[in-house]
Design a protein around this motif. Structure first.
Motif, PDB file in Angstrom:
ATOM      1  N   VAL A   3      43.796  82.085  45.225  1.00 28.79           N
ATOM      2  CA  VAL A   3      42.462  81.504  45.062  1.00 28.79           C
ATOM      3  C   VAL A   3      41.957  81.107  46.446  1.00 28.79           C
ATOM      4  O   VAL A   3      42.621  80.360  47.169  1.00 28.79           O
ATOM      5  N   LEU A   4      40.801  81.605  46.797  1.00 30.88           N
ATOM      6  CA  LEU A   4      40.193  81.321  48.099  1.00 30.88           C
ATOM      7  C   LEU A   4      39.048  80.342  47.888  1.00 30.88           C
ATOM      8  O   LEU A   4      37.900  80.732  47.705  1.00 30.88           O
ATOM      9  N   LYS A   5      39.366  79.046  47.924  1.00 28.77           N
ATOM     10  CA  LYS A   5      38.377  78.043  47.529  1.00 28.77           C
ATOM     11  C   LYS A   5      37.153  77.980  48.440  1.00 28.77           C
ATOM     12  O   LYS A   5      36.093  77.596  48.004  1.00 28.77           O
ATOM     13  N   TYR A   6      37.293  78.369  49.688  1.00 27.78           N
ATOM     14  CA  TYR A   6      36.143  78.331  50.603  1.00 27.78           C
ATOM     15  C   TYR A   6      35.302  79.601  50.522  1.00 27.78           C
ATOM     16  O   TYR A   6      34.226  79.671  51.104  1.00 27.78           O
ATOM     17  N   LEU A   7      35.805  80.616  49.829  1.00 22.13           N
ATOM     18  CA  LEU A   7      35.125  81.913  49.778  1.00 22.13           C
ATOM     19  C   LEU A   7      34.682  82.301  48.374  1.00 22.13           C
ATOM     20  O   LEU A   7      34.338  83.452  48.131  1.00 22.13           O
ATOM     21  N   GLN A   8      34.676  81.368  47.453  1.00 19.96           N
ATOM     22  CA  GLN A   8      34.385  81.683  46.056  1.00 19.96           C
ATOM     23  C   GLN A   8      32.988  82.249  45.829  1.00 19.96           C
ATOM     24  O   GLN A   8      32.774  83.019  44.904  1.00 19.96           O
ATOM     25  N   ALA A   9      32.030  81.896  46.666  1.00 16.48           N
ATOM     26  CA  ALA A   9      30.650  82.371  46.477  1.00 16.48           C
ATOM     27  C   ALA A   9      30.440  83.779  47.034  1.00 16.48           C
ATOM     28  O   ALA A   9      29.379  84.363  46.834  1.00 16.48           O
ATOM     29  N   TYR A  10      31.442  84.321  47.711  1.00 12.61           N
ATOM     30  CA  TYR A  10      31.307  85.639  48.320  1.00 12.61           C
ATOM     31  C   TYR A  10      31.751  86.734  47.354  1.00 12.61           C
ATOM     32  O   TYR A  10      32.531  86.494  46.434  1.00 12.61           O
ATOM     33  N   PRO A  11      31.268  87.967  47.569  1.00 10.19           N
ATOM     34  CA  PRO A  11      31.630  89.080  46.679  1.00 10.19           C
ATOM     35  C   PRO A  11      33.145  89.303  46.631  1.00 10.19           C
ATOM     36  O   PRO A  11      33.862  89.053  47.610  1.00 10.19           O
ATOM     37  N   ALA A  12      33.607  89.810  45.497  1.00  9.12           N
ATOM     38  CA  ALA A  12      35.041  90.050  45.287  1.00  9.12           C
ATOM     39  C   ALA A  12      35.615  90.989  46.343  1.00  9.12           C
ATOM     40  O   ALA A  12      36.767  90.829  46.762  1.00  9.12           O
ATOM     41  N   GLY A  25      49.954  89.210  56.602  1.00 13.98           N
ATOM     42  CA  GLY A  25      50.249  88.217  57.639  1.00 13.98           C
ATOM     43  C   GLY A  25      49.413  88.386  58.893  1.00 13.98           C
ATOM     44  O   GLY A  25      49.833  88.014  59.979  1.00 13.98           O
ATOM     45  N   ARG A  26      48.202  88.923  58.738  1.00 12.43           N
ATOM     46  CA  ARG A  26      47.352  89.206  59.892  1.00 12.43           C
ATOM     47  C   ARG A  26      46.096  88.351  59.952  1.00 12.43           C
ATOM     48  O   ARG A  26      45.215  88.587  60.780  1.00 12.43           O
ATOM     49  N   LEU A  27      45.977  87.343  59.104  1.00 18.31           N
ATOM     50  CA  LEU A  27      44.760  86.534  59.080  1.00 18.31           C
ATOM     51  C   LEU A  27      44.581  85.768  60.394  1.00 18.31           C
ATOM     52  O   LEU A  27      43.491  85.754  60.966  1.00 18.31           O
ATOM     53  N   GLY A  28      45.633  85.149  60.875  1.00 24.66           N
ATOM     54  CA  GLY A  28      45.565  84.423  62.151  1.00 24.66           C
ATOM     55  C   GLY A  28      45.226  85.354  63.310  1.00 24.66           C
ATOM     56  O   GLY A  28      44.451  84.995  64.204  1.00 24.66           O
ATOM     57  N   GLU A  29      45.781  86.552  63.293  1.00 25.44           N
ATOM     58  CA  GLU A  29      45.509  87.548  64.336  1.00 25.44           C
ATOM     59  C   GLU A  29      44.030  87.948  64.329  1.00 25.44           C
ATOM     60  O   GLU A  29      43.389  88.045  65.380  1.00 25.44           O
ATOM     61  N   TYR A  30      43.486  88.163  63.118  1.00 20.08           N
ATOM     62  CA  TYR A  30      42.070  88.509  62.974  1.00 20.08           C
ATOM     63  C   TYR A  30      41.185  87.421  63.593  1.00 20.08           C
ATOM     64  O   TYR A  30      40.268  87.703  64.367  1.00 20.08           O
ATOM     65  N   ARG A  73      36.195  60.626  59.298  1.00 20.51           N
ATOM     66  CA  ARG A  73      36.135  60.427  57.840  1.00 20.51           C
ATOM     67  C   ARG A  73      35.611  61.640  57.084  1.00 20.51           C
ATOM     68  O   ARG A  73      35.809  61.747  55.884  1.00 20.51           O
ATOM     69  N   LEU A  74      34.911  62.533  57.783  1.00 25.28           N
ATOM     70  CA  LEU A  74      34.452  63.759  57.124  1.00 25.28           C
ATOM     71  C   LEU A  74      35.642  64.686  56.988  1.00 25.28           C
ATOM     72  O   LEU A  74      36.347  64.955  57.939  1.00 25.28           O
ATOM     73  N   ASP A  75      35.867  65.162  55.777  1.00 24.49           N
ATOM     74  CA  ASP A  75      37.001  66.047  55.584  1.00 24.49           C
ATOM     75  C   ASP A  75      36.700  67.104  54.539  1.00 24.49           C
ATOM     76  O   ASP A  75      35.661  67.086  53.884  1.00 24.49           O
ATOM     77  N   LEU A  76      37.620  68.003  54.409  1.00 21.98           N
ATOM     78  CA  LEU A  76      37.421  69.141  53.524  1.00 21.98           C
ATOM     79  C   LEU A  76      37.513  68.781  52.053  1.00 21.98           C
ATOM     80  O   LEU A  76      37.049  69.537  51.209  1.00 21.98           O
ATOM     81  N   THR A  77      38.100  67.640  51.731  1.00 24.41           N
ATOM     82  CA  THR A  77      38.206  67.273  50.318  1.00 24.41           C
ATOM     83  C   THR A  77      36.829  66.997  49.727  1.00 24.41           C
ATOM     84  O   THR A  77      36.612  67.179  48.551  1.00 24.41           O
ATOM     85  N   HIS A  78      35.902  66.566  50.567  1.00 25.02           N
ATOM     86  CA  HIS A  78      34.533  66.320  50.104  1.00 25.02           C
ATOM     87  C   HIS A  78      33.606  67.477  50.467  1.00 25.02           C
ATOM     88  O   HIS A  78      32.396  67.372  50.339  1.00 25.02           O
ATOM     89  N   ARG A  79      34.193  68.553  50.984  1.00 27.09           N
ATOM     90  CA  ARG A  79      33.435  69.743  51.368  1.00 27.09           C
ATOM     91  C   ARG A  79      32.367  69.424  52.410  1.00 27.09           C
ATOM     92  O   ARG A  79      31.305  70.024  52.430  1.00 27.09           O
ATOM     93  N   VAL A 155      36.857  81.568  56.472  1.00 24.41           N
ATOM     94  CA  VAL A 155      38.161  82.237  56.594  1.00 24.41           C
ATOM     95  C   VAL A 155      39.100  81.371  57.426  1.00 24.41           C
ATOM     96  O   VAL A 155      40.280  81.208  57.091  1.00 24.41           O
ATOM     97  N   TYR A 156      38.579  80.786  58.497  1.00 22.63           N
ATOM     98  CA  TYR A 156      39.379  79.890  59.341  1.00 22.63           C
ATOM     99  C   TYR A 156      39.883  78.690  58.542  1.00 22.63           C
ATOM    100  O   TYR A 156      41.045  78.286  58.670  1.00 22.63           O
ATOM    101  N   LEU A 157      39.028  78.116  57.715  1.00 25.80           N
ATOM    102  CA  LEU A 157      39.447  76.972  56.893  1.00 25.80           C
ATOM    103  C   LEU A 157      40.530  77.388  55.901  1.00 25.80           C
ATOM    104  O   LEU A 157      41.455  76.624  55.625  1.00 25.80           O
ATOM    105  N   THR A 158      40.420  78.601  55.376  1.00 28.85           N
ATOM    106  CA  THR A 158      41.457  79.129  54.478  1.00 28.85           C
ATOM    107  C   THR A 158      42.777  79.248  55.233  1.00 28.85           C
ATOM    108  O   THR A 158      43.828  78.826  54.750  1.00 28.85           O
ATOM    109  N   TRP A 159      42.732  79.829  56.423  1.00 34.56           N
ATOM    110  CA  TRP A 159      43.929  79.990  57.254  1.00 34.56           C
ATOM    111  C   TRP A 159      44.519  78.627  57.610  1.00 34.56           C
ATOM    112  O   TRP A 159      45.734  78.431  57.554  1.00 34.56           O
TER     113      TRP A 159
END
Length: 164
Positions: A3-12, A25-30, A73-79, A155-159
């Motif tokens: 599940v890619l929670k930061y990319l849910q609005a993007y096409p499959a 294992g190439r996401l960081g490299e990308y 105080r700003l964090d990803l839990t509150h998007r 994508v960076y947030l996912t990584w």
């Protein structure tokens, strides 16, 4: 399936490409190929100057910015990666509005393009309050390739979540 929670609005199809990079294992490299390096904006004072320069370059007629800072105080839990506020106060017989931008502290260590994207996004809110066509047109004007950088930031947030 991941599940890619930061990319849910993007096409499959795009989500599947990211999943494939994860599986190989190439996401960081990308990300490293596209967004290497780190910006020099490390203090609130430098961030204020950075945001003011962008405002002067692209939005001269927009209201003045009173405060820009990194916020722990700003964090990803509150998007919330950034926040723009207008605080109105009555001083004497006048109504005074202070405009503030807060950027999540995680962007101190991010690539320069990611910081610029967040600052541009928050600056654009001073002209356009909603995420509408005019808002994204303004963002694209201030930062050509805005949409690709926003996608890559997600994508960076996912990584980043995967590293934790």
């Amino acid at each position: 399936m991941t599940v890619l929670k930061y990319l849910q609005a993007y096409p499959a199809q795009l989500q599947d490409q990211v999943r494939q990079l994860i599986a190989e294992g190439r996401l960081g490299e990308y990300l490293n190929q596209r967004y290497s390096g780190r910006h020099d904006v490390q203090s609130d004072k430098a961030l204020y100057s950075y945001a003011l320069d962008l405002k002067q370059q692209y939005m001269r007629n927009a209201p003045a910015i009173d405060k820009v800072l990194f916020d722990n105080r700003l964090d990803l839990t509150h998007r919330a990666l950034g926040l723009h506020t207008t605080v109105s106060r009555v001083q004497g017989g006048k109504l005074k509005a202070n405009k503030e931008i807060r950027i999540a502290a995680l962007f101190k260590d991010a690539a320069p393009d990611f910081l610029k994207m967040i600052v541009v996004h928050e600056l654009a809110h001073f002209k356009e309050s909603d995420h509408n066509k005019a808002f994204y047109k303004l963002c694209e004007h201030m930062l050509p390739g805005y949409h690709q950088i926003e996608f890559d930031l997600r994508v960076y947030l996912t990584w980043r979540d995967m590293q934790a």
